[in-house]
Design a protein around this motif. Structure first.
Motif, PDB file in Angstrom:
ATOM      1  N   GLU A  47       0.859  -1.185   0.000  1.00 57.83           N
ATOM      2  CA  GLU A  47       0.000   0.000   0.000  1.00 57.83           C
ATOM      3  C   GLU A  47       0.895   1.236   0.000  1.00 57.83           C
ATOM      4  O   GLU A  47       1.363   1.677   1.051  1.00 57.83           O
ATOM      5  N   LEU A  48       1.135   1.767  -1.167  1.00 53.84           N
ATOM      6  CA  LEU A  48       2.044   2.902  -1.303  1.00 53.84           C
ATOM      7  C   LEU A  48       1.298   4.229  -1.277  1.00 53.84           C
ATOM      8  O   LEU A  48       0.137   4.314  -1.674  1.00 53.84           O
ATOM      9  N   ASP A  49       2.013   5.261  -0.833  1.00 48.59           N
ATOM     10  CA  ASP A  49       1.474   6.620  -0.858  1.00 48.59           C
ATOM     11  C   ASP A  49       2.111   7.455  -1.957  1.00 48.59           C
ATOM     12  O   ASP A  49       1.587   8.509  -2.317  1.00 48.59           O
ATOM     13  N   GLY A  50       3.243   6.990  -2.469  1.00 47.59           N
ATOM     14  CA  GLY A  50       3.908   7.747  -3.519  1.00 47.59           C
ATOM     15  C   GLY A  50       5.063   6.981  -4.127  1.00 47.59           C
ATOM     16  O   GLY A  50       5.571   6.017  -3.545  1.00 47.59           O
ATOM     17  N   VAL A  51       5.471   7.428  -5.317  1.00 43.79           N
ATOM     18  CA  VAL A  51       6.555   6.780  -6.060  1.00 43.79           C
ATOM     19  C   VAL A  51       7.488   7.850  -6.618  1.00 43.79           C
ATOM     20  O   VAL A  51       7.032   8.866  -7.145  1.00 43.79           O
ATOM     21  N   VAL A  52       8.794   7.603  -6.498  1.00 41.76           N
ATOM     22  CA  VAL A  52       9.803   8.418  -7.180  1.00 41.76           C
ATOM     23  C   VAL A  52      10.466   7.491  -8.186  1.00 41.76           C
ATOM     24  O   VAL A  52      10.998   6.441  -7.809  1.00 41.76           O
ATOM     25  N   ILE A  53      10.431   7.852  -9.471  1.00 40.08           N
ATOM     26  CA  ILE A  53      10.860   6.901 -10.491  1.00 40.08           C
ATOM     27  C   ILE A  53      11.700   7.560 -11.579  1.00 40.08           C
ATOM     28  O   ILE A  53      11.412   8.674 -12.023  1.00 40.08           O
ATOM     29  N   ASP A  54      12.750   6.861 -11.978  1.00 38.50           N
ATOM     30  CA  ASP A  54      13.591   7.293 -13.092  1.00 38.50           C
ATOM     31  C   ASP A  54      12.874   6.938 -14.392  1.00 38.50           C
ATOM     32  O   ASP A  54      12.228   5.890 -14.485  1.00 38.50           O
ATOM     33  N   LEU A  55      12.977   7.791 -15.392  1.00 34.14           N
ATOM     34  CA  LEU A  55      12.294   7.523 -16.654  1.00 34.14           C
ATOM     35  C   LEU A  55      12.962   6.415 -17.454  1.00 34.14           C
ATOM     36  O   LEU A  55      12.295   5.597 -18.080  1.00 34.14           O
ATOM     37  N   ILE A  60      12.136  -2.555 -18.680  1.00 28.07           N
ATOM     38  CA  ILE A  60      10.869  -1.824 -18.626  1.00 28.07           C
ATOM     39  C   ILE A  60      11.157  -0.410 -18.143  1.00 28.07           C
ATOM     40  O   ILE A  60      11.711  -0.211 -17.062  1.00 28.07           O
ATOM     41  N   SER A  61      10.806   0.574 -18.959  1.00 28.43           N
ATOM     42  CA  SER A  61      11.116   1.968 -18.635  1.00 28.43           C
ATOM     43  C   SER A  61      10.249   2.482 -17.497  1.00 28.43           C
ATOM     44  O   SER A  61       9.222   1.890 -17.135  1.00 28.43           O
ATOM     45  N   GLY A  62      10.664   3.625 -16.958  1.00 30.00           N
ATOM     46  CA  GLY A  62       9.882   4.253 -15.907  1.00 30.00           C
ATOM     47  C   GLY A  62       8.512   4.694 -16.392  1.00 30.00           C
ATOM     48  O   GLY A  62       7.538   4.681 -15.638  1.00 30.00           O
ATOM     49  N   ILE A  63       8.427   5.089 -17.663  1.00 30.96           N
ATOM     50  CA  ILE A  63       7.140   5.505 -18.225  1.00 30.96           C
ATOM     51  C   ILE A  63       6.172   4.328 -18.264  1.00 30.96           C
ATOM     52  O   ILE A  63       5.014   4.434 -17.855  1.00 30.96           O
ATOM     53  N   THR A  64       6.651   3.183 -18.748  1.00 31.10           N
ATOM     54  CA  THR A  64       5.794   1.995 -18.804  1.00 31.10           C
ATOM     55  C   THR A  64       5.407   1.536 -17.406  1.00 31.10           C
ATOM     56  O   THR A  64       4.250   1.181 -17.151  1.00 31.10           O
ATOM     57  N   PHE A  80       8.522  11.895 -11.356  1.00 27.31           N
ATOM     58  CA  PHE A  80       9.483  11.424 -12.353  1.00 27.31           C
ATOM     59  C   PHE A  80      10.777  12.215 -12.168  1.00 27.31           C
ATOM     60  O   PHE A  80      10.762  13.447 -12.118  1.00 27.31           O
ATOM     61  N   TRP A  81      11.883  11.487 -12.096  1.00 25.69           N
ATOM     62  CA  TRP A  81      13.200  12.100 -11.867  1.00 25.69           C
ATOM     63  C   TRP A  81      14.099  11.634 -12.999  1.00 25.69           C
ATOM     64  O   TRP A  81      14.362  10.437 -13.135  1.00 25.69           O
ATOM     65  N   SER A  82      14.540  12.562 -13.838  1.00 27.57           N
ATOM     66  CA  SER A  82      15.185  12.134 -15.077  1.00 27.57           C
ATOM     67  C   SER A  82      16.281  13.083 -15.540  1.00 27.57           C
ATOM     68  O   SER A  82      16.314  14.263 -15.173  1.00 27.57           O
ATOM     69  N   ASN A  83      17.167  12.538 -16.382  1.00 27.83           N
ATOM     70  CA  ASN A  83      18.177  13.352 -17.057  1.00 27.83           C
ATOM     71  C   ASN A  83      17.621  14.014 -18.307  1.00 27.83           C
ATOM     72  O   ASN A  83      18.270  14.870 -18.897  1.00 27.83           O
ATOM     73  N   TYR A  84      16.431  13.595 -18.724  1.00 34.75           N
ATOM     74  CA  TYR A  84      15.950  13.947 -20.055  1.00 34.75           C
ATOM     75  C   TYR A  84      14.742  14.880 -20.036  1.00 34.75           C
ATOM     76  O   TYR A  84      13.802  14.687 -19.266  1.00 34.75           O
ATOM     77  N   SER A  85      14.797  15.868 -20.935  1.00 41.11           N
ATOM     78  CA  SER A  85      13.664  16.780 -21.111  1.00 41.11           C
ATOM     79  C   SER A  85      13.277  16.868 -22.584  1.00 41.11           C
ATOM     80  O   SER A  85      12.641  17.834 -23.004  1.00 41.11           O
ATOM     81  N   ARG A  91       6.128  14.412 -23.661  1.00 41.98           N
ATOM     82  CA  ARG A  91       4.829  14.014 -24.215  1.00 41.98           C
ATOM     83  C   ARG A  91       4.387  12.655 -23.679  1.00 41.98           C
ATOM     84  O   ARG A  91       3.212  12.458 -23.353  1.00 41.98           O
ATOM     85  N   ASN A  92       5.320  11.712 -23.620  1.00 40.27           N
ATOM     86  CA  ASN A  92       4.951  10.372 -23.179  1.00 40.27           C
ATOM     87  C   ASN A  92       4.498  10.358 -21.727  1.00 40.27           C
ATOM     88  O   ASN A  92       3.600   9.596 -21.359  1.00 40.27           O
ATOM     89  N   VAL A  93       5.105  11.195 -20.905  1.00 41.18           N
ATOM     90  CA  VAL A  93       4.639  11.310 -19.522  1.00 41.18           C
ATOM     91  C   VAL A  93       3.240  11.927 -19.498  1.00 41.18           C
ATOM     92  O   VAL A  93       2.333  11.421 -18.831  1.00 41.18           O
ATOM     93  N   SER A  94       3.065  13.013 -20.239  1.00 39.82           N
ATOM     94  CA  SER A  94       1.764  13.696 -20.250  1.00 39.82           C
ATOM     95  C   SER A  94       0.642  12.776 -20.722  1.00 39.82           C
ATOM     96  O   SER A  94      -0.496  12.876 -20.247  1.00 39.82           O
TER      97      SER A  94
END
Length: 240
Positions: A47-55, A60-64, A80-85, A91-94
């Protein structure tokens, strides 16, 4: 409060863990995953309250992974915590964020203090936090003259997946004429309509050239195409 960290780099994972403990002293349990599938499994088992994830993670990617988590828990708060913008990542996150979800997108170049503040805003105050650079990419993508609309980006993904006009029409519930209209708009924005010709006609295949240009501009990437392939397979398995 129970928080999950998903990051394949051990150093970054350790840094995130220490930041969570500092920013969220009410965190009772901290779960750690080194990959997307492990993150999905931990999210289903706890039972989680939140997730911090690399993209970007192997297999399996962070987006998937985030998409799968949100399918079961659309109210899950995810940072989402990432090197990429690149636009493809943004778009894929949105595209996968549920309407009711609180989420954040922060670049790894942000300071530890900024990361801690983002965690507090998202997990304690239910406020979305988007990095300034990412916000700029979002605004450019929404520009009606330069950016691709959601339907144009959708048809770009479909042709990159190899679908025919008829298959796209069936999948999206539109006519083939509408598909061709969207492709025309896409080609105009990517400059495909200005490509050189010779006496025999165009020297490029428009679909292939559109995908090549999209890849070079960062409109498409591996993570987004993997997610697109997963959704396509589900559509095919459901009998279209």
């Amino acid at each position: 409060m129970n928080i999950l960290i998903a990051e394949d780099d051990p150093f970054h994972r350790s840094f995130l863990a220490s930041t969570v403990r500092e920013a969220l002293p009410s965190c009772d349990s901290l779960f750690e995953a080194s990959g997307g599938q492990e993150a999905i499994d931990l999210a289903e088992a706890n039972e989680l309250d939140g997730v911090v994830i690399d993209l970007q993670m192997p297999t399996i990617s962070g987006i998937t992974a985030a998409s799968r988590i949100w399918e079961k828990r659309p109210d899950m708060r995810i940072l989402f915590w990432s090197n990429y913008s690149d636009e493809a990542y943004v778009r894929n996150v949105s595209r996968i964020v549920p309407k009711e979800a609180v989420y954040g997108y922060l670049l790894k170049t942000a300071s530890a203090q900024r990361l801690a503040l983002a965690m507090m805003s998202i997990f304690l105050e239910d406020q979305c936090v988007i990095d300034r650079e990412v916000r700029g990419v979002q605004q450019r993508a929404m520009d009606v003259h330069q950016g691709l609309s959601n339907t144009e980006f959708e048809v770009l993904t479909d042709i990159a997946l190899g679908l025919t006009d008829k298959a796209i029409a069936t999948r999206r519930g539109i006519s083939t004429r509408s598909v061709q209209s969207r492709l025309k708009q896409l080609y105009e924005k990517l400059g495909i309509d200005q490509l050189p010709h010779d006496e025999d006609g165009p020297i490029f295949n428009s679909r292939a050239r559109a995908v090549a240009i999209a890849l070079s501009r960062g409109l498409l990437n591996y993570e987004g195409m993997s997610l697109g392939e997963s959704k396509l397979r589900r559509w095919l398995e459901d009998g279209k």
